[in-house]
Design a protein around this motif. Structure first.
Motif, mmCIF file in Angstrom:
data_model
loop_
_atom_site.group_PDB
_atom_site.id
_atom_site.type_symbol
_atom_site.label_atom_id
_atom_site.label_comp_id
_atom_site.label_asym_id
_atom_site.label_seq_id
_atom_site.Cartn_x
_atom_site.Cartn_y
_atom_site.Cartn_z
ATOM 1 N N ASN A 240 0.819 -1.210 0.000
ATOM 2 C CA ASN A 240 0.000 0.000 0.000
ATOM 3 C C ASN A 240 0.857 1.265 0.000
ATOM 4 N N ALA A 241 1.928 1.238 -0.794
ATOM 5 C CA ALA A 241 2.864 2.361 -0.860
ATOM 6 C C ALA A 241 3.334 2.534 -2.297
ATOM 7 N N HIS A 242 3.057 3.698 -2.864
ATOM 8 C CA HIS A 242 3.507 4.034 -4.213
ATOM 9 C C HIS A 242 4.862 4.741 -4.110
ATOM 10 N N LEU A 243 5.903 4.101 -4.636
ATOM 11 C CA LEU A 243 7.249 4.642 -4.494
ATOM 12 C C LEU A 243 7.524 5.787 -5.465
ATOM 13 N N GLY A 244 6.805 5.852 -6.565
ATOM 14 C CA GLY A 244 6.969 6.951 -7.505
ATOM 15 C C GLY A 244 8.275 6.883 -8.284
ATOM 16 N N ALA A 245 8.597 7.992 -8.932
ATOM 17 C CA ALA A 245 9.791 8.048 -9.785
ATOM 18 C C ALA A 245 11.074 7.875 -8.988
ATOM 19 N N LEU A 246 11.053 8.184 -7.705
ATOM 20 C CA LEU A 246 12.246 8.022 -6.866
ATOM 21 C C LEU A 246 12.521 6.560 -6.525
ATOM 22 N N GLY A 247 11.550 5.685 -6.775
ATOM 23 C CA GLY A 247 11.693 4.288 -6.378
ATOM 24 C C GLY A 247 12.522 3.447 -7.316
ATOM 25 N N GLY A 248 12.736 3.897 -8.549
ATOM 26 C CA GLY A 248 13.505 3.114 -9.510
ATOM 27 C C GLY A 248 13.116 3.475 -10.929
ATOM 28 N N VAL A 249 13.749 2.809 -11.899
ATOM 29 C CA VAL A 249 13.558 3.155 -13.308
ATOM 30 C C VAL A 249 12.133 2.886 -13.781
ATOM 31 N N ARG A 250 11.424 1.990 -13.116
ATOM 32 C CA ARG A 250 10.047 1.707 -13.516
ATOM 33 C C ARG A 250 9.036 2.557 -12.733
ATOM 34 N N GLY A 251 9.538 3.414 -11.871
ATOM 35 C CA GLY A 251 8.642 4.237 -11.077
ATOM 36 C C GLY A 251 8.127 5.437 -11.849
ATOM 37 N N TRP A 252 7.036 5.989 -11.391
ATOM 38 C CA TRP A 252 6.450 7.146 -12.056
ATOM 39 C C TRP A 252 5.608 7.942 -11.046
ATOM 40 N N ALA A 253 5.403 9.201 -11.365
ATOM 41 C CA ALA A 253 4.602 10.112 -10.542
ATOM 42 C C ALA A 253 5.268 10.365 -9.195
ATOM 43 N N LYS A 254 4.547 11.036 -8.308
ATOM 44 C CA LYS A 254 5.097 11.414 -7.014
ATOM 45 C C LYS A 254 5.097 10.241 -6.033
ATOM 46 N N PRO A 283 3.325 -4.711 -16.837
ATOM 47 C CA PRO A 283 2.746 -3.384 -16.581
ATOM 48 C C PRO A 283 3.491 -2.634 -15.477
ATOM 49 N N LYS A 284 3.465 -1.307 -15.540
ATOM 50 C CA LYS A 284 4.102 -0.474 -14.529
ATOM 51 C C LYS A 284 3.084 -0.008 -13.482
ATOM 52 N N TYR A 285 2.123 -0.843 -13.238
ATOM 53 C CA TYR A 285 1.152 -0.613 -12.168
ATOM 54 C C TYR A 285 0.728 -1.968 -11.624
ATOM 55 N N THR A 286 0.254 -1.999 -10.390
ATOM 56 C CA THR A 286 -0.208 -3.261 -9.801
ATOM 57 C C THR A 286 -1.628 -3.153 -9.261
ATOM 58 N N PHE A 287 -2.149 -1.925 -9.200
ATOM 59 C CA PHE A 287 -3.502 -1.701 -8.685
ATOM 60 C C PHE A 287 -4.217 -0.722 -9.606
ATOM 61 N N TYR A 288 -5.458 -1.028 -9.905
ATOM 62 C CA TYR A 288 -6.200 -0.155 -10.818
ATOM 63 C C TYR A 288 -7.646 -0.024 -10.347
ATOM 64 N N ARG A 289 -8.182 1.127 -10.590
ATOM 65 C CA ARG A 289 -9.565 1.426 -10.271
ATOM 66 C C ARG A 289 -10.000 2.545 -11.209
ATOM 67 N N GLN A 295 1.206 1.803 -8.144
ATOM 68 C CA GLN A 295 2.184 0.714 -8.048
ATOM 69 C C GLN A 295 2.449 0.457 -6.564
ATOM 70 N N ILE A 296 1.530 -0.271 -5.914
ATOM 71 C CA ILE A 296 1.586 -0.413 -4.459
ATOM 72 C C ILE A 296 1.943 -1.822 -3.997
ATOM 73 N N ASP A 297 2.003 -2.775 -4.937
ATOM 74 C CA ASP A 297 2.435 -4.141 -4.606
ATOM 75 C C ASP A 297 3.892 -4.277 -5.020
ATOM 76 N N PRO A 327 -0.758 -9.748 -9.982
ATOM 77 C CA PRO A 327 0.243 -10.541 -9.261
ATOM 78 C C PRO A 327 1.671 -10.145 -9.637
ATOM 79 N N ILE A 328 2.573 -10.371 -8.702
ATOM 80 C CA ILE A 328 4.012 -10.196 -8.927
ATOM 81 C C ILE A 328 4.672 -11.567 -8.896
ATOM 82 N N TYR A 329 5.508 -11.834 -9.894
ATOM 83 C CA TYR A 329 6.203 -13.121 -9.979
ATOM 84 C C TYR A 329 7.702 -12.865 -9.979
ATOM 85 N N ILE A 330 8.435 -13.657 -9.211
ATOM 86 C CA ILE A 330 9.890 -13.546 -9.178
ATOM 87 C C ILE A 330 10.502 -14.942 -9.094
ATOM 88 N N ARG A 331 11.604 -15.138 -9.801
ATOM 89 C CA ARG A 331 12.317 -16.418 -9.722
ATOM 90 C C ARG A 331 13.769 -16.159 -9.347
#
Length: 393
Positions: A240-254, A283-289, A295-297, A327-331
């Protein structure tokens, strides 16, 4: 005509009740009755403790067959179909249901571990994740503020779970010392004094007080520090935390206020958000409405694990995904993950040896609660004479 329709509607609901009785009877066969563990049993060789305390722990039953159909009618995949290393999927299911369970079962086909958040289950239903796929064990927690007296009357909320394949149960240790309804986890013993801790996370939503979010992060930090001295860490789920553009190359917004607190937590614990890096796809988002996307997951892992990430993906939306989260998948290509089948035998129980209290607590009471919740949803019937109803059906 309306009279006939009402009769048919009532008949369909009676049929629903009959099918429910059959299903509950089938579910009851999965549980051995014991006064000390509220009707659950332990897998041979498992490190898990019995379920039944106020936190709502659920430990795997011993009598679910490894092969054959799961509860949704699909044949389970061979346990060796998963890629090498450890494959982990995290998903906010936004309330447990059979339809969503079917999607979880699909996610399981290529996963060794599945972290679920916001299942919204009461304590009495924490065994349901065990029946999604017979190849998996589960550890579930319910929200601490759910009143059992409201079961069937008030929809549940929050909740967390983590599920792992039977073929890695011999190296898996459920972390029962974690006493929180916001996260739960397991530890894998990879040999050569190397361990891996995976924690399923569901942090307070954006509408919560910032202080509550911060205190939950502080508690989680204590858990990370407790295990990081001898284990690599993976945190996955809904932060439940949007990291925004400061969070990494895939981040966006505040960056949101929750995002700022989470980034400070990551820095203190030497964790990296792998889903925000270029090695992640999708996708560069994990939650939509309707109001937008966010991007909170996330999947946070120890910096020492970054070189072992072989795949990271945000799963694209599908028609069978009934949640508003992706969902997020990692190996992780880590060594020491031995996978071997775990033989399980089917058990039957001598019901005549149970006391009336045991049957009432573990069987009859559950049926009564479920039927009561169904009855409240039934439309009013114009037929008031029971004899007339019996004559019709």
């Amino acid at each position: 005509m309306d009279y006939c329709k009402s009769i048919m509607s009532r008949g369909s609901h009676l049929l629903m009740c009959f099918l429910l009785l059959i299903s509950v009877n089938m579910f009851s066969q999965y549980y051995s009755v014991d006064n000390n563990n509220h009707g659950t049993s332990m897998p041979e060789g498992s490190h898990a403790e019995p379920r039944g305390d106020a936190q709502g722990f659920n430990t795997p039953p011993t009598n679910i067959p490894i092969t054959g159909r799961n509860m949704y009618g699909n044949f389970s995949k061979n346990e060796n179909d998963t890629p090498p290393g450890i494959a982990i999927t995290g998903w906010n299911m936004k309330g447990y249901s059979s339809i969503k369970g079917n999607y979880v079962n699909e996610l399981m086909t290529k996963s060794d571990i599945v972290a679920l958040s916001e299942h919204c289950l009461y304590e009495c239903d924490l065994g349901l994740p065990d029946h999604i796929n017979s190849d998996f064990y589960s550890l579930s927690r319910h929200s601490a503020d759910l009143d059992p007296d409201n079961y069937g009357r008030v929809i549940g909320h929050a909740g967390i779970a983590i599920l792992w394949r039977r073929n890695i149960n011999h190296i898996t240790h459920p972390l029962m010392t974690i006493r929180s309804d916001r996260y739960c986890g397991i530890q894998l013993n990879l040999g050569l004094n190397r361990k891996l801790v995976i924690i399923s996370v569901y942090l307070p939503p954006p509408a919560s007080k910032l202080a509550d979010f911060g205190s939950t992060l502080d508690e989680l930090e204590e858990v990370v520090n407790m295990y990081s001295h001898d284990s690599d860490i993976v945190l996955i789920g809904d932060f439940n935390a949007h990291l925004g553009a400061l969070g990494g190359v895939r981040g966006w917004a505040k960056t949101t206020k929750h995002g700022n607190l989470l980034m400070k937590f990551m820095a203190r614990c030497s964790l990296a958000a792998v889903d925000m890096t270029e090695c992640c796809s999708g996708p560069k988002y994990t939650f939509y409405r309707e109001g937008g996307e966010s991007q909170i997951d996330h999947c946070l892992l120890s910096s020492s694990l970054e070189d072992y990430v072989k795949e990271c993906n945000i799963k694209s939306d599908q028609l069978c995904n009934y949640s508003d989260h992706l969902p997020i998948y990692i190996r992780l290509d880590v060594a020491g993950v031995s996978k071997k089948p775990e033989p399980i035998s089917v058990s039957k129980y001598a019901w005549h040896k149970l006391t009336e209290q045991q049957i009432g607590e573990c069987y009859t009471a559950q049926i009564d609660r479920k039927l009561e919740s169904i009855n409240r949803e039934l439309p009013p019937s114009p037929i008031t004479d029971p004899n007339l109803i019996d004559g019709i059906f």
